[in-house]
Design an enzyme around this catalytic site. Structure first.
Site, PDB file in Angstrom:
ATOM      1  N   ASN A 274      62.078  49.146  73.719  1.00  0.00           N
ATOM      2  CA  ASN A 274      62.191  48.431  72.652  1.00  0.00           C
ATOM      3  C   ASN A 274      61.397  47.921  71.746  1.00  0.00           C
ATOM      4  O   ASN A 274      60.347  47.645  72.008  1.00  0.00           O
ATOM      5  CB  ASN A 274      63.432  46.992  72.982  1.00  0.00           C
ATOM      6  CG  ASN A 274      62.642  46.150  73.846  1.00  0.00           C
ATOM      7  OD1 ASN A 274      61.876  46.344  74.811  1.00  0.00           O
ATOM      8  ND2 ASN A 274      62.727  44.768  73.750  1.00  0.00           N
TER       9      ASN A 274
ATOM     10  N   CYS B 228      66.953  49.009  70.271  1.00  0.00           N
ATOM     11  CA  CYS B 228      66.879  48.846  71.724  1.00  0.00           C
ATOM     12  C   CYS B 228      66.115  50.174  72.270  1.00  0.00           C
ATOM     13  O   CYS B 228      65.948  51.138  71.692  1.00  0.00           O
ATOM     14  CB  CYS B 228      68.476  49.010  72.180  1.00  0.00           C
ATOM     15  SG  CYS B 228      69.450  47.596  71.675  1.00  0.00           S
TER      16      CYS B 228
ATOM     17  N   GLU C 240      67.261  52.073  74.891  1.00  0.00           N
ATOM     18  CA  GLU C 240      68.015  53.190  74.912  1.00  0.00           C
ATOM     19  C   GLU C 240      67.821  54.266  73.690  1.00  0.00           C
ATOM     20  O   GLU C 240      67.981  55.287  73.839  1.00  0.00           O
ATOM     21  CB  GLU C 240      69.426  52.795  75.233  1.00  0.00           C
ATOM     22  CG  GLU C 240      69.443  51.912  76.610  1.00  0.00           C
ATOM     23  CD  GLU C 240      69.504  50.584  76.368  1.00  0.00           C
ATOM     24  OE1 GLU C 240      68.642  49.984  75.582  1.00  0.00           O
ATOM     25  OE2 GLU C 240      70.247  49.677  76.974  1.00  0.00           O
TER      26      GLU C 240
ATOM     27  N   CYS D 227      73.897  47.529  75.308  1.00  0.00           N
ATOM     28  CA  CYS D 227      74.581  47.154  74.491  1.00  0.00           C
ATOM     29  C   CYS D 227      75.304  47.935  73.691  1.00  0.00           C
ATOM     30  O   CYS D 227      75.453  49.147  74.188  1.00  0.00           O
ATOM     31  CB  CYS D 227      73.697  46.480  73.426  1.00  0.00           C
ATOM     32  SG  CYS D 227      73.225  47.580  72.181  1.00  0.00           S
TER      33      CYS D 227
ATOM     34  N   CYS E 105      74.479  51.128  71.550  1.00  0.00           N
ATOM     35  CA  CYS E 105      73.819  52.068  72.457  1.00  0.00           C
ATOM     36  C   CYS E 105      74.692  52.812  73.297  1.00  0.00           C
ATOM     37  O   CYS E 105      74.489  53.910  73.503  1.00  0.00           O
ATOM     38  CB  CYS E 105      72.656  51.367  73.431  1.00  0.00           C
ATOM     39  SG  CYS E 105      71.075  50.832  72.484  1.00  0.00           S
TER      40      CYS E 105
END
Ligand code: THU
Length: 132
Positions: free
Chosen positions: A45, A56, A58, A89, A92
């Protein structure tokens, strides 16, 4: 390259986490994608002083992989200092549903990397939005 297992991908995510740029939340997250051909692409992140611009781990990993010409992801590992591991989240999940729909999602707490929980992208985001 030999076959990558769950534990190796989680370790790659933990290594990526060390490069997180999270001066505001101090919550460091690392992610590692495994492509079908055995390649691992990772990300962490990155936060902004304008908080909402934060990206993020991901998505950083996914954008890194996609813009390096990688596709066909079989798994994504996500690691943070969070009980049971960090759950991706909603944003993502949407991107994973679009670009890594078949991927297994492996999450682990950075303090207990051997304890891996597994999900599918489909169960994390059923009925994902698609352009009709
Ligand atoms: N974060 C991730 O990197 N992945 C997630 O799935 C949830 C949250 C980051 C964003 C922000 O830098 C920090 O964690 C706190 O929300």
């Amino acid at each position: 390259m030999g076959k990558i297992d769950k534990q190796q991908l989680v370790r790659a995510a933990a290594r990526a986490r060390e490069r997180a740029v999270a001066p505001y939340s101090k919550f460091k997250v690392g992610a590692a994608l495994l492509a079908k051909n055995g390649e691992i692409i990772s990300g962490a992140n990155v936060e902004s002083a304008s908080y909402g611009l934060t990206c993020c781990a991901e998505r950083v990993a996914l954008f890194n992989a996609l813009t390096s010409g990688k596709k066909n992801f079989v798994a994504v590992a996500v690691v943070a200092r969070a009980p049971g591991g960090p759950m991706p989240c909603g944003a993502c999940r949407q991107l994973l549903a679009e670009y890594a729909p078949e991927a297994k999602v492996w999450v682990a707490d950075s303090r207990a990397l051997a304890k891996i929980r597994e999900f599918t992208v489909r169960e994390l985001l059923p009925s994902a939005f698609v352009i009709p």
